[in-house]
Design a protein around this motif. Structure first.
Motif, short mmCIF file in Angstrom:
data_model
loop_
_atom_site.label_atom_id
_atom_site.label_comp_id
_atom_site.label_asym_id
_atom_site.label_seq_id
_atom_site.Cartn_x
_atom_site.Cartn_y
_atom_site.Cartn_z
N ARG A 1 4.12 25.83 30.45
CA ARG A 1 2.67 25.98 30.52
C ARG A 1 2.22 25.79 31.96
O ARG A 1 2.84 25.06 32.73
CB ARG A 1 1.96 24.93 29.63
CG ARG A 1 2.46 24.85 28.19
CD ARG A 1 2.11 26.08 27.39
NE ARG A 1 0.70 26.19 27.09
CZ ARG A 1 0.16 25.89 25.90
NH1 ARG A 1 0.92 25.46 24.89
NH2 ARG A 1 -1.13 26.04 25.69
N SER B 1 -5.44 25.71 22.50
CA SER B 1 -4.24 25.70 23.32
C SER B 1 -3.16 26.60 22.72
O SER B 1 -2.48 27.34 23.44
CB SER B 1 -3.70 24.27 23.46
OG SER B 1 -2.51 24.25 24.22
N GLU B 2 -3.03 26.56 21.39
CA GLU B 2 -2.04 27.40 20.72
C GLU B 2 -2.41 28.88 20.86
O GLU B 2 -1.54 29.74 21.07
CB GLU B 2 -1.94 27.02 19.25
CG GLU B 2 -1.27 25.66 19.02
CD GLU B 2 -1.16 25.30 17.55
OE1 GLU B 2 -1.36 26.20 16.71
OE2 GLU B 2 -0.88 24.13 17.25
N TYR C 1 -1.74 30.06 24.45
CA TYR C 1 -0.30 30.27 24.65
C TYR C 1 0.16 31.56 23.96
O TYR C 1 1.00 32.29 24.48
CB TYR C 1 0.48 29.08 24.10
CG TYR C 1 1.94 29.08 24.48
CD1 TYR C 1 2.32 29.03 25.82
CD2 TYR C 1 2.94 29.11 23.51
CE1 TYR C 1 3.67 29.02 26.18
CE2 TYR C 1 4.28 29.10 23.86
CZ TYR C 1 4.64 29.06 25.19
OH TYR C 1 5.96 29.05 25.54
N LYS D 1 -6.30 21.50 20.61
CA LYS D 1 -4.96 21.92 20.18
C LYS D 1 -5.00 23.34 19.62
O LYS D 1 -4.13 24.16 19.92
CB LYS D 1 -4.42 20.97 19.13
CG LYS D 1 -3.02 21.31 18.65
CD LYS D 1 -2.51 20.33 17.61
CE LYS D 1 -1.11 20.73 17.14
NZ LYS D 1 -0.61 19.80 16.09
N ASP D 2 -6.03 23.64 18.81
CA ASP D 2 -6.16 25.00 18.26
C ASP D 2 -6.25 26.04 19.38
O ASP D 2 -5.53 27.04 19.39
CB ASP D 2 -7.43 25.11 17.40
CG ASP D 2 -7.40 24.23 16.17
OD1 ASP D 2 -6.31 23.79 15.77
OD2 ASP D 2 -8.49 23.97 15.62
#
Length: 494
Positions: free
Chosen positions: A222, A43-44, A47, A40-41
């Motif tokens: 995405r 991925s942010e 993005y 998640k880290d």
């Protein structure tokens, strides 16, 4: 709220931690900055660092280079800036297109931006075995990182590299391949076009393998399997690998074969008409970038818009554009006279996209329509004209009224290819694909008329881009040439 550093900064931080061996280092580091560890880290950060969201794309000049655009003068306008300044060098195919008519530099940041995306993707792909998360989360992250890098290399190669030709690709000039997953003061030499495309093929395979293991298709904001498959079919179209075009178009359409049927929408040009690239459009697989290109805004005194040549290829019944109305291009009736003595003129506006607030999507998209046309061209090039025309007519039924939509299968392969490529020009106008298509279709001669002067004294200058001109490959941006020893002289740069 967590505040993540960019991946380049994070990598430098981790390297410092390793080299320093100082347990107290983190105590001195900003307490509200979190070093990423989880899928998640990362991925942010991906993005934030490597996605085009609601920002003007750095390569917004691509359509200015094509035959889809001509110059206009709105002598009654007092709004906005004169858009000739930033467009001049590209519209007139100058040796140094970043320079304005007065030699002011309008820096092209495409190269730097896309290589930043590549570096971010490299870091994530290199770290993938150390990232915490479920197998599905990690697979999705890996798939996105490969897709981001694939898109970046495709754009770089087709802007600053020579067009792909199977006979010359092994020697033709491409763009540098950066495999590094850390920031380093080093210059990279140019690869060949064949080497660039080989890297793209690796990313296609890496992305599609990873997405097959991911949990779901996620969001259109995405990169995902359907969008990557469409892009893969585009890459292979340039490589003239017709079987692979068909393979990936098949995959894309099996995941999303929807088309936005304009026949089922309110009349084009009416008050009830919706913006084409909006949330109702189910054919969108991936949505990105800011939709309004400043150089095409008709409120400016001098601007650029749909050419008469482009408008002429739309025919009766075409809901994208015909007789001053359409979902892609639409005429705006304005009074160029006075209140008491009005005089009305029609100004063509590109209306297929808008702001995210208006559309709930970004302004550009990878969509299923491209998979149909890529596959149609591949079938035609293989001599399967029946299947080619089936794909072409599938798209046309969603764009043109029923009595005008269907085309008969032509007698020759050349005619089928011509019909498909002409449809492609109609379908993807102002979506930054035309320049690439002109390159792969033989680099024809182009002509532009540039408007000079001011509201009182309008003049024109004629410019020609010769057939197969080396100017079909843009020069490396000046900011890069000045700082890179290999690409233009001066000190090396990372």
């Amino acid at each position: 709220m967590k505040r993540y550093t960019s991946l380049v900064t994070t990598t430098a931080l981790l390297a410092t931690l390793i080299l320093s061996g100082c347990k107290g280092f983190l105590d001195e580091y900003s307490q509200d900055t979190i070093v990423p560890t989880s899928a998640k880290d990362y991925s942010e950060i991906l993005y934030g660092d490597a996605y085009f969201k609601e920002v003007t794309l750095p390569y917004r000049y691509l359509d200015l280079l094509t035959d889809d655009v001509m110059a206009y003068a709105n002598t009654k306008s007092v709004q906005g800036e004169d858009q000739r300044r930033t467009a001049f060098g590209y519209f007139t195919w100058q040796d140094q297109p970043e320079l304005s008519p007065t030699k002011v530099l309008n820096s092209d940041y495409t190269w730097l931006t896309l290589y930043q995306h590549i570096l971010t993707s490299n870091i994530i792909i290199n770290q993938i075995g150390e990232i915490k998360g479920t197998p599905e989360e990690i697979a999705r992250l890996e798939g996105e990182a490969h897709a981001v890098r694939l898109f970046a290399f495709f754009m770089l190669t087709n802007i600053y590299g020579e067009p792909y030709d199977p006979a010359t690709a092994s020697t033709a000039m491409g763009v540098p391949l950066n495999y590094h997953h850390y920031a380093e003061d080093v210059s990279f030499p140019r690869a060949t076009v064949a080497e660039d495309y080989a890297e793209m093929v690796k990313d296609i395979e890496g992305a599609m393998t990873a997405f097959a293991k991911a949990d779901n298709e996620g969001t259109i904001y995405r990169w995902n399997a359907a969008a990557t498959a469409v892009l893969a079919s585009r890459v292979y179209l340039h490589m003239q690998d017709w079987d692979s075009v068909i393979k990936y178009a098949d995959q894309a359409l099996s995941l999303n074969g929807a088309l936005h049927d304009l026949n089922k929408l309110p009349a084009p040009g009416s008050d009830d008409a919706k913006i084409f690239l909006g949330k109702e459009n189910r054919e969108i697989n991936y949505s990105y970038g800011f939709g309004w290109i400043p150089e095409f805004r008709t409120v400016h005194p001098f601007y650029f818009n749909a050419s008469s040549d482009l408008l002429s290829i739309y025919s009766e019944g075409d809901l994208r554009y015909y007789d001053k109305k359409g979902y892609f291009i639409n005429a705006n009736k304005i009074n160029v006279g006075s209140f008491w003595f009005p005089k009305y003129e029609y100004v063509m506006d590109v209306v297929k996209s808008g702001t995210k607030e208006d559309t709930h999507t970004y302004g550009f998209a990878i969509r299923s329509a491209e998979a149909y046309l890529n596959r149609a061209e591949a079938y035609a090039m293989k001599g399967d004209l029946s299947r080619a025309m089936k794909d072409l007519n599938t798209l046309r039924r969603a764009r043109i009224t029923p009595e005008h939509a269907m085309l008969e299968t032509p007698a020759t392969q050349d005619e089928a290819v011509r019909l498909i490529r002409e449809e492609r020009r109609r379908e993807f106008c102002f979506e930054q694909l035309r320049w690439f298509d002109l390159r792969r279709e033989g680099m024809p001669e182009l002509h532009h008329t540039y408007i000079t002067g001011n509201a009182k004294e309008i003049g024109t200058e004629e410019y020609t881009l010769p057939a197969k001109s080396p100017k079909y490959t843009l020069p490396v941006p000046q900011v890069v040439r000045e700082s890179d020893a290999v690409l233009g002289g001066g000190k090396t740069t990372k």
